[in-house]
Design a protein around this motif. Structure first.
Motif, PDB file in Angstrom:
ATOM      1  N   SER A 145      30.244   4.810 -59.841  1.00 51.10           N
ATOM      2  CA  SER A 145      28.572   4.789 -59.733  1.00 51.10           C
ATOM      3  C   SER A 145      27.957   3.748 -60.852  1.00 51.10           C
ATOM      4  O   SER A 145      28.731   3.369 -61.814  1.00 51.10           O
ATOM      5  N   VAL A 184      28.022  -4.318 -57.443  1.00 51.57           N
ATOM      6  CA  VAL A 184      26.956  -5.055 -58.426  1.00 51.57           C
ATOM      7  C   VAL A 184      26.350  -6.345 -58.062  1.00 51.57           C
ATOM      8  O   VAL A 184      27.254  -7.180 -57.599  1.00 51.57           O
ATOM      9  N   LEU A 192      23.737  -3.454 -67.579  1.00 51.46           N
ATOM     10  CA  LEU A 192      24.263  -2.338 -66.456  1.00 51.46           C
ATOM     11  C   LEU A 192      25.225  -1.646 -67.024  1.00 51.46           C
ATOM     12  O   LEU A 192      26.304  -2.002 -67.489  1.00 51.46           O
ATOM     13  N   THR A 209      31.706   0.160 -56.531  1.00 50.84           N
ATOM     14  CA  THR A 209      30.110   0.466 -56.649  1.00 50.84           C
ATOM     15  C   THR A 209      29.719  -1.171 -56.497  1.00 50.84           C
ATOM     16  O   THR A 209      30.458  -2.030 -57.137  1.00 50.84           O
ATOM     17  N   GLY A 220      24.066  -1.740 -59.029  1.00 47.96           N
ATOM     18  CA  GLY A 220      22.781  -2.036 -58.490  1.00 47.96           C
ATOM     19  C   GLY A 220      22.527  -3.749 -58.454  1.00 47.96           C
ATOM     20  O   GLY A 220      23.396  -4.413 -58.592  1.00 47.96           O
TER      21      GLY A 220
END
Length: 126
Positions: free
Chosen positions: A6, A122, A17, A120, A9
């Motif tokens: 997790s 990026v 990040l 996840t 983004g």
């Protein structure tokens, strides 16, 4: 037993990040862990790893000096701090685990790692 990554983004170049990876299903050791990433049309690339009994942390050449892998034993999770992100860091990031300590020469190979999280995304904009 699953690994859950997790923290991904959309960020701008130069931003930071932190990704996290936790185990679900039952508690097991994250003593040997790695992060890989895969950009569209490219092979899975080694990012970072650590292994039990070894105080060193290992990084891919493209992230060395910018990324830091760490383990939170209290929360049984692993983190990847990514600083000074660049557009070329855009990829799906995966955490991976191996039950037994991997041989050092093999840690950058995806086939070394037995258990994988779902990834996840990026995305770093310029």
């Amino acid at each position: 037993v699953q690994l859950q990554a997790s923290g991904g983004g959309l960020v701008q170049a130069g931003d930071s990040l932190t990704l996290s990876c936790a185990a679900s299903g039952r508690t097991f050791s994250l003593a040997n862990m790695a992060w890989f990433r895969q950009a569209p049309g490219k092979e899975r690339e080694f990012v970072a790893a650590y292994r039990t009994g070894d105080t060193n942390r290992y990084y891919g050449d493209s992230v060395k000096g910018r990324f830091t892998v760490s383990r939170d034993m209290a929360k049984n999770s692993v983190h990847l701090l990514m600083n000074n992100l660049k557009p070329e860091d855009t990829a799906v990031y995966y955490c991976a685990r191996k039950e037994n300590r991997p041989i050092l020469s093999s840690i950058k190979l995806a086939d070394t790692w037995s258990y994988w999280g779902q990834g996840t995304q990026v995305t770093v904009s310029s």
